[in-house]
Design a protein around this motif. Structure first.
Motif, PDB file in Angstrom:
ATOM      1  N   LEU A  39      -7.836 -14.178   0.792  1.00 27.57           N
ATOM      2  CA  LEU A  39      -6.854 -13.094   0.691  1.00 27.57           C
ATOM      3  C   LEU A  39      -7.452 -11.951  -0.120  1.00 27.57           C
ATOM      4  N   THR A 269      -3.519  -5.580   9.512  1.00 28.57           N
ATOM      5  CA  THR A 269      -2.123  -5.132   9.516  1.00 28.57           C
ATOM      6  C   THR A 269      -1.783  -4.472  10.854  1.00 28.57           C
ATOM      7  N   PRO A 293      -3.304  -8.862   2.161  1.00 31.06           N
ATOM      8  CA  PRO A 293      -1.931  -8.542   1.764  1.00 31.06           C
ATOM      9  C   PRO A 293      -1.879  -7.258   0.940  1.00 31.06           C
ATOM     10  N   CYS A 312       5.070  -5.002   7.204  1.00 28.08           N
ATOM     11  CA  CYS A 312       5.194  -5.368   5.780  1.00 28.08           C
ATOM     12  C   CYS A 312       5.356  -4.160   4.861  1.00 28.08           C
ATOM     13  N   CYS A 320       5.027 -11.014  -0.045  1.00 35.12           N
ATOM     14  CA  CYS A 320       3.841 -11.143   0.810  1.00 35.12           C
ATOM     15  C   CYS A 320       3.091 -12.414   0.487  1.00 35.12           C
ATOM     16  N   ARG A 321       2.925 -12.648  -0.801  1.00 32.13           N
ATOM     17  CA  ARG A 321       2.142 -13.789  -1.261  1.00 32.13           C
ATOM     18  C   ARG A 321       2.748 -15.095  -0.739  1.00 32.13           C
ATOM     19  N   LEU A 324       2.609 -15.424   3.138  1.00 36.38           N
ATOM     20  CA  LEU A 324       1.277 -15.724   3.670  1.00 36.38           C
ATOM     21  C   LEU A 324       0.865 -17.161   3.393  1.00 36.38           C
TER      22      LEU A 324
END
Ligand code: SAH
Length: 371
Positions: A39, A269, A293, A312, A320-321, A324
């Motif tokens: 990430l 994205t 992210p 997003c 988001c964290r 994901l």
């Protein structure tokens, strides 16, 4: 893979044959970069831009856009948030913004490196070689600069140079490599005027440049840009124009994994924007191994509008964290730890076959011939 084979795959429509391509890409991904999904916390710190790219909503001539530049303290707060979420990297991205000057960026990089264990990726457009050197000396690890399209004529139409200057992203990519950066590039898929031949050459160029990271995504129309007007930028002939759709994006991701087996390849994205429910997951199952992210504070995020309706755009970094993590685990994969250096960069200067780094590397398996 030969150009003809690449083109045949790009034109393939048979579901069963494409399933073979996805499988092959997934297998090579597993063998070459493993199961971990790394990430990268993305901080879009400024939307000021001096350029006039025909595709991009940040272009200088777009006067409808409210411009912002985050302070160094605001950016540092985002970097600390990245550490809290156990991200190994922050990506500092911006328009081509002279307001983010050489020393200002160098100080920022030094602070992030001093205060956090993060790898730092810069994506600040075409900057002077001396600036790229200063930022590398300050501790920047990686640089992302897409070549956007390998078709020089199309590039010049869509990406005019600054007055009195010359735009040569390929030369800058070579310079970045000499400076010791991990080097990332890539292209957009389905630009008006982009043909299947062009896209096959884009893929071959990614292999030739021996990229450590390759980012690709569908071109998405921004209404406040010249490229939205087909009278000014017409599509290629029927049957030649590459569509800017989801399926084409997966084909390119899968082929990229085969031609650049050890590169870090994100599910972007822009892909998630075409399919919010499943785009990232399908990308991860068809060659990708990276997700980026967004850590940009919500108050700025909607203003970093390179294209409209970005996925997003309203999610907090924390949401988001969690989202994901769940999605990655559901695929039977795990979140990578540490900086997630590209295996292409980390490998010894001379490979087993005796090929010296910087030369074309096509050791990936060839998939079955397309029908
Ligand atoms: N100023 C930096 C960062 C640009 S934004 C630079 O020029 O490198 C990062 C990427 O977004 C660009 O390289 C481009 O490939 C992509 N992008 C820009 N406009 C887009 C659009 N309308 N649709 C899809 N991708 C776009």
């Amino acid at each position: 893979m030969t150009p003809a084979e690449l083109i045949a795959w790009l034109r393939e429509t048979d579901g069963a044959r494409l399933a073979l391509l996805w499988q092959q890409a997934d297998r090579v991904r597993q063998q070459s970069v493993g199961a971990a999904v790394h990430l990268r916390g993305l901080i879009e710190f400024s939307n000021h831009c001096v350029r006039q790219c025909a595709y991009c909503g940040l272009r200088a001539a777009n006067r409808e856009l409210v411009r912002y530049r985050m302070t160094a303290d605001e950016i540092l707060a985002c970097a600390h948030q990245a550490v809290d979420y156990a991200y190994g990297t922050v990506v500092l991205q911006a328009g081509e913004d002279p307001g983010a000057g050489t020393e200002w960026v160098a100080d920022l990089v030094r602070r992030i490196k001093r205060e956090t264990p993060l790898a730092v990726t810069l994506s600040l457009g075409e900057r002077a070689p001396e600036e790229l050197a200063a930022w590398r000396a300050a501790g920047a690890d990686r640089y992302l600069l897409r070549f956007e399209t390998s078709n020089r004529q199309l590039y010049e139409q869509l990406h005019p140079p600054r007055p009195g200057r010359h735009s040569d992203r390929i030369a800058l990519l070579r310079r970045l490599r000499q400076l010791g950066y991990e080097v990332g590039s890539g292209m957009m898929i389905g630009l008006p005027g982009q043909t299947y031949d062009d896209l096959a050459r884009d893929l071959a160029l990614c292999a030739e440049l021996d990229l450590d990271m390759v980012g690709v995504g569908p071109y998405l129309v921004h209404p406040a840009t010249p490229l939205a007007d087909p009278a000014r930028h017409p599509p290629a002939a029927t049957g030649e124009q590459v569509p800017n759709d989801e399926q084409m994006t997966y084909k390119v991701l899968a082929l990229l994994r085969l031609v650049c087996p050890r590169a870090n390849i994100p599910a972007t994205t822009a892909l998630a924007t075409l399919n919010r429910a499943r785009g990232r997951e399908l990308g991860l199952q068809r060659g990708a191994n990276i997700i980026m992210p967004n850590l940009t504070p919500l108050k700025y995020r909607a203003l970093y509008e390179i294209y409209p309706d970005k996925a997003c755009v309203g999610e907090t970094a924390e949401a988001c964290r969690t989202c994901l993590d769940d999605r990655i685990h559901a695929l039977g994969r795990q979140v990578g730890s540490g900086p997630g250096t590209s295996p292409n960069y980390a490998r010894p200067a001379t490979s087993e076959s005796g090929a010296v780094r910087g030369t074309c590397d096509r050791e990936g398996e060839s998939p079955a011939e397309p029908g």
